[in-house]
Design a protein around this motif. Sequence first.
Motif, short mmCIF file in Angstrom:
data_model
loop_
_atom_site.label_atom_id
_atom_site.label_comp_id
_atom_site.label_asym_id
_atom_site.label_seq_id
_atom_site.Cartn_x
_atom_site.Cartn_y
_atom_site.Cartn_z
N ASP A 160 4.39 5.28 -12.05
CA ASP A 160 5.35 5.54 -12.46
C ASP A 160 7.32 5.02 -11.99
O ASP A 160 8.24 5.55 -12.64
N GLU A 161 7.17 5.79 -10.96
CA GLU A 161 8.19 6.32 -10.69
C GLU A 161 9.33 4.62 -10.03
O GLU A 161 9.56 5.08 -9.46
N LEU A 162 8.51 3.46 -9.72
CA LEU A 162 9.11 2.90 -9.15
C LEU A 162 10.13 1.74 -9.98
O LEU A 162 10.42 1.81 -11.18
N THR A 163 11.90 1.12 -9.06
CA THR A 163 12.23 0.88 -9.59
C THR A 163 11.57 -0.85 -10.71
O THR A 163 10.88 -1.32 -9.92
N LEU A 164 12.59 -1.15 -11.12
CA LEU A 164 12.34 -2.71 -12.06
C LEU A 164 11.29 -3.86 -11.33
O LEU A 164 11.11 -4.49 -10.55
N PRO A 165 12.92 -3.92 -10.04
CA PRO A 165 12.53 -5.25 -8.89
C PRO A 165 11.04 -4.69 -8.29
O PRO A 165 10.09 -5.54 -7.93
N ALA A 166 10.90 -3.60 -7.65
CA ALA A 166 10.26 -2.67 -6.53
C ALA A 166 9.10 -3.64 -7.48
O ALA A 166 7.51 -3.91 -7.08
N ARG A 167 8.59 -2.98 -8.71
CA ARG A 167 7.71 -2.94 -9.51
C ARG A 167 7.07 -4.30 -10.01
O ARG A 167 5.83 -5.20 -9.46
N VAL A 168 7.86 -5.23 -9.78
CA VAL A 168 8.25 -7.00 -10.32
C VAL A 168 7.41 -7.16 -8.56
O VAL A 168 6.21 -7.75 -8.93
N ALA A 169 7.74 -6.66 -7.65
CA ALA A 169 7.33 -7.39 -6.03
C ALA A 169 5.68 -6.77 -6.24
O ALA A 169 4.97 -7.02 -5.29
N LYS A 211 0.61 -1.47 0.05
CA LYS A 211 -0.24 -0.23 -0.14
C LYS A 211 1.62 1.32 -0.13
O LYS A 211 0.63 2.30 -0.46
N SER A 212 2.08 0.80 0.99
CA SER A 212 3.13 2.30 1.25
C SER A 212 3.30 2.40 -0.36
O SER A 212 3.74 3.66 -0.70
N SER A 213 3.72 1.52 -1.19
CA SER A 213 4.25 1.55 -2.93
C SER A 213 2.93 1.54 -3.71
O SER A 213 4.04 1.82 -4.99
N LEU A 214 2.13 1.56 -3.25
CA LEU A 214 0.84 1.97 -5.05
C LEU A 214 1.21 3.43 -5.11
O LEU A 214 0.64 3.23 -6.56
N SER A 215 1.00 4.29 -4.49
CA SER A 215 1.32 5.19 -5.62
C SER A 215 2.99 5.71 -6.29
O SER A 215 2.11 6.47 -6.69
#
Length: 263
Positions: free
Chosen positions: A16-25, A7-11
């Motif tokens: 589209d500001e996450l790194t690729l591994p975080a996005r995959v997670a 939930k804290s990473s949703l925004s």
Amino acid sequence: MLCEETKSSLSPYLDDELTLPARVAVETHLDRCPLCRSEVAALRSLTRGLNSLTRATPPADLAASISNSIMIEAAARLQSPQPSFGQRLSRFLEPRLMPYSVGWVASLILFFSMFTALRPHFVALHEAAAQNATVFVIPGGPNDIYQPVTSEDFAASRAPFAEQSPSLNPKGALALLTRSYAHPHPNEHQDSDDMIVVADVFSNGAASLAGVVHAPRNRRMLNEFEVALRQDAAFVPASLDRRPDTMRVVFTVQKVDVRERNF
Ligand SMILES: [Zn+2]
């Protein structure tokens, strides 16, 4: 990944500001978790709704009405009378001096209340000091240190303690003996020594040795002491000391060798 972290990473995920591994997670978690999926859907629709809002346009006469109000206010200021120098000064000083004056008044009040509270103690101390002073005034005799000390004077000066310990007779044998210890002749009483003895003191001032607690190395010191005790009036009479007729006292006699030197 847990729901909290997701939930804290949703925004940032939606931006589209996450790194690729975080996005995959995040996406792996979203595949499994319907709760977070619905959260993403809600956020997306909110963003879409915000984007579809039209930009609000200010009323056409807003700028004109603001400058009108300012002009009216300025004209009113010009017409109102100027505050006097004193008023301006007090307006300037008030916020700056107020904290200090409050502190000053508070410490003044504190000082006076403390002084008032302690006043009885001061008075008591003063009276006690005055009483002590009167106790040590030798009645009938001038405080002349060059005059020989009489038994009466000496007993009077020891009044506060005489009830517990008898006063030495200044002219008695014991006083002479202790004086000879204090100012030894070149060839006697020069070595350091000490003794503790118990003696009974009688009403006429004579005394007798009752026991030896700690004998001196030099036996002559004990003999001299015993002789001095037996000679009458080693102490002042009991009536002068207001002490009991017979009392048992402990003597500690210490001789300390202090060699004189010429500098
Ligand atoms: Zn979840």
